[in-house]
Each structure stands twice: as structure tokens, then as C-alpha cells.
Design a protein around this motif. Structure first.
Motif, short mmCIF file in Angstrom:
data_model
loop_
_atom_site.label_atom_id
_atom_site.label_comp_id
_atom_site.label_asym_id
_atom_site.label_seq_id
_atom_site.Cartn_x
_atom_site.Cartn_y
_atom_site.Cartn_z
N SER A 130 0.84 -1.21 0.00
CA SER A 130 0.00 0.00 0.00
C SER A 130 0.87 1.25 0.00
O SER A 130 0.59 2.21 -0.73
CB SER A 130 -0.93 0.01 1.21
N TYR A 131 1.91 1.24 0.82
CA TYR A 131 2.81 2.40 0.86
C TYR A 131 3.48 2.60 -0.50
O TYR A 131 3.50 3.71 -1.03
CB TYR A 131 3.87 2.26 1.95
N ILE A 132 4.06 1.53 -1.04
CA ILE A 132 4.76 1.61 -2.33
C ILE A 132 3.80 2.12 -3.40
O ILE A 132 4.13 3.03 -4.18
CB ILE A 132 5.36 0.25 -2.73
N PHE A 133 2.60 1.56 -3.45
CA PHE A 133 1.62 1.97 -4.45
C PHE A 133 1.24 3.45 -4.29
O PHE A 133 1.21 4.19 -5.27
CB PHE A 133 0.38 1.08 -4.37
N ALA A 134 0.98 3.87 -3.07
CA ALA A 134 0.59 5.27 -2.82
C ALA A 134 1.71 6.22 -3.22
O ALA A 134 1.46 7.25 -3.87
CB ALA A 134 0.21 5.45 -1.35
N GLU A 135 2.93 5.89 -2.85
CA GLU A 135 4.05 6.76 -3.20
C GLU A 135 4.22 6.85 -4.72
O GLU A 135 4.43 7.93 -5.27
CB GLU A 135 5.34 6.28 -2.55
N ILE A 136 4.11 5.72 -5.39
CA ILE A 136 4.25 5.71 -6.84
C ILE A 136 3.16 6.55 -7.51
O ILE A 136 3.44 7.32 -8.43
CB ILE A 136 4.27 4.26 -7.38
N VAL A 137 1.94 6.41 -7.05
CA VAL A 137 0.85 7.20 -7.63
C VAL A 137 1.12 8.70 -7.46
O VAL A 137 1.00 9.48 -8.41
CB VAL A 137 -0.51 6.81 -7.00
N ILE A 138 1.51 9.10 -6.27
CA ILE A 138 1.78 10.52 -6.01
C ILE A 138 2.94 11.02 -6.85
O ILE A 138 2.85 12.07 -7.49
CB ILE A 138 2.05 10.74 -4.50
N VAL A 139 4.02 10.27 -6.89
CA VAL A 139 5.21 10.70 -7.64
C VAL A 139 4.92 10.73 -9.14
O VAL A 139 5.35 11.66 -9.84
CB VAL A 139 6.43 9.82 -7.30
N LEU A 140 4.20 9.74 -9.65
CA LEU A 140 3.85 9.75 -11.08
C LEU A 140 2.94 10.91 -11.45
O LEU A 140 3.11 11.54 -12.50
CB LEU A 140 3.22 8.43 -11.50
N LEU A 141 1.98 11.21 -10.59
CA LEU A 141 1.10 12.37 -10.85
C LEU A 141 1.91 13.66 -10.87
O LEU A 141 1.70 14.52 -11.73
CB LEU A 141 -0.01 12.45 -9.81
N LEU A 142 2.84 13.79 -9.94
CA LEU A 142 3.71 14.97 -9.93
C LEU A 142 4.57 15.02 -11.19
O LEU A 142 4.71 16.09 -11.81
CB LEU A 142 4.59 14.97 -8.67
N ALA A 143 5.11 13.89 -11.60
CA ALA A 143 5.94 13.86 -12.81
C ALA A 143 5.12 14.25 -14.05
O ALA A 143 5.61 14.99 -14.91
CB ALA A 143 6.55 12.47 -12.99
N LEU A 144 3.89 13.77 -14.13
CA LEU A 144 3.03 14.15 -15.26
C LEU A 144 2.73 15.64 -15.25
O LEU A 144 2.74 16.30 -16.30
CB LEU A 144 1.74 13.34 -15.24
N LEU A 145 2.50 16.18 -14.08
CA LEU A 145 2.27 17.62 -13.94
C LEU A 145 3.52 18.39 -14.36
O LEU A 145 3.44 19.39 -15.08
CB LEU A 145 1.88 17.95 -12.50
N GLU A 146 4.67 17.91 -13.94
CA GLU A 146 5.93 18.55 -14.33
C GLU A 146 6.12 18.53 -15.84
O GLU A 146 6.53 19.53 -16.44
CB GLU A 146 7.10 17.84 -13.62
N LEU A 147 5.82 17.41 -16.45
CA LEU A 147 5.97 17.32 -17.90
C LEU A 147 5.00 18.25 -18.64
O LEU A 147 5.37 18.87 -19.64
CB LEU A 147 5.78 15.87 -18.37
N LYS A 148 3.79 18.37 -18.13
CA LYS A 148 2.83 19.29 -18.75
C LYS A 148 3.32 20.73 -18.68
O LYS A 148 3.25 21.48 -19.66
CB LYS A 148 1.45 19.17 -18.08
N VAL A 149 3.80 21.12 -17.51
CA VAL A 149 4.31 22.48 -17.34
C VAL A 149 5.56 22.71 -18.19
O VAL A 149 5.69 23.74 -18.85
CB VAL A 149 4.59 22.79 -15.85
N ALA A 150 6.45 21.74 -18.22
CA ALA A 150 7.68 21.87 -19.02
C ALA A 150 7.35 21.98 -20.50
O ALA A 150 7.94 22.79 -21.21
CB ALA A 150 8.60 20.68 -18.76
N ASN A 151 6.41 21.17 -20.97
CA ASN A 151 6.02 21.25 -22.39
C ASN A 151 5.36 22.59 -22.70
O ASN A 151 5.55 23.14 -23.78
CB ASN A 151 5.11 20.09 -22.74
N TYR A 152 4.59 23.12 -21.78
CA TYR A 152 3.97 24.43 -21.96
C TYR A 152 5.06 25.50 -22.08
O TYR A 152 4.97 26.39 -22.93
CB TYR A 152 3.03 24.74 -20.79
N LYS A 153 6.07 25.42 -21.23
CA LYS A 153 7.15 26.41 -21.24
C LYS A 153 8.02 26.27 -22.48
O LYS A 153 8.63 27.24 -22.91
CB LYS A 153 8.03 26.29 -19.98
N THR A 154 8.10 25.07 -23.05
CA THR A 154 8.89 24.84 -24.26
C THR A 154 8.21 25.45 -25.48
O THR A 154 8.86 25.98 -26.35
CB THR A 154 9.12 23.32 -24.47
N ASN A 155 6.88 25.35 -25.51
CA ASN A 155 6.11 25.83 -26.67
C ASN A 155 5.90 27.31 -26.65
O ASN A 155 6.00 28.08 -25.91
CB ASN A 155 4.76 25.14 -26.76
#
Length: 133
Positions: free
Chosen positions: A108-133
Motif C-alpha cells: 500500500s505504501y509503495i503503491f501510494a508513493e508511486i501514484v503521487i510521484v507519477l502524478l507529480l511527474a506528469l504535472l511537471e511534464l505538462k508544465v515543461a512542455n507548456y514552457k517549451t512551446n
């Protein structure tokens, strides 16, 4: 979520602060809390210490970027997003390696941490792609 994305697009350096604080929380949970209750989580101490060390390096990178980067910020955001995704893969790899000993609470801990970190990474990629364009 749209408001958060809008806010971060206007001030992308905040992502480094969010990521850095999250990394410190992960390091604390893995390196202190889960180690103290190893029998409840079923993840060996050596693995927990290794997994806790990685976010310490991520936090140093995040805080360095937060205070020192102004140019090509999208590159630095993409870099931490990539590292976060690699960290998730590493966590899954260690969890599978120790699948015989990890308890439901540990999964449960591993799964929760992965979900949170992946969501943050996706958010980071969206913002980075916005700043690139």
C-alpha cells in the motif's frame, strides 16, 4: 486541477519547491518511519535506506534549481520528471524483488508513493512542455 496547472504554468519554479518538499517527506517516511516499523511493512532496512537516500539527492537538485535556475527552466523540470519516473520504476523493482516479505501495508505504501510521484511527474511534464512551446 486546472487551477493548479494554471498557477504552475505562470510560476514553474514552484514545481521544484513542491518536488523538493515531497522528496524530503519520502526520505523521512522511508528512512525513519518505515525502518522503525519494518515488520509491519516487510521491506528490509537496507532497501528502505537505499530508497530513502535517492529522494535526498532529488531534494538537493530541486532546491538548487528553485534558487538558481532562471534560464531553460523547462529542461530542468523535465529532468526531475524523468528522475521521478525512474525512481518509481526502481521502487517497483525493489518491491518485486522483496515480494515474498512485503506485507499488504508495504504494498500500500509503495503503491501510494508511486501514484503521487507519477502524478507529480506528469504535472511537471505538462508544465515543461507548456514552457517549451
Amino acid at each position: 486541477m486546472k487551477q493548479v496547472l494554471k498557477l504552475l504554468k505562470s510560476n514553474p519554479k514552484q514545481l521544484f519547491l513542491i518536488d523538493g518538499i515531497g522528496a524530503i517527506i519520502s526520505a523521512f517516511l522511508l528512512g525513519i518511519v518505515l525502518v522503525r516499523f519494518e515488520s509491519f511493512f516487510g521491506i528490509p532496512k537496507q532497501t528502505l535506506y537505499l530508497l530513502a537516500t535517492l529522494p535526498c539527492f532529488f531534494a538537493m537538485y530541486d532546491f538548487y534549481c528553485y534558487f538558481n535556475t532562471n534560464k531553460n527552466i523547462a529542461f530542468f523540470i523535465k529532468a526531475i520528471a524523468f528522475v521521478n519516473i525512474c525512481y518509481c520504476c526502481t521502487s517497483i523493482g525493489f518491491a518485486l524483488y522483496h515480494k515474498e516479505t512485503i506485507t499488504s501495508l508495504g504494498w500500500s505504501y509503495i503503491f501510494a508513493e508511486i501514484v503521487i510521484v507519477l502524478l507529480l511527474a506528469l504535472l511537471e511534464l505538462k508544465v515543461a512542455n507548456y514552457k517549451t512551446n
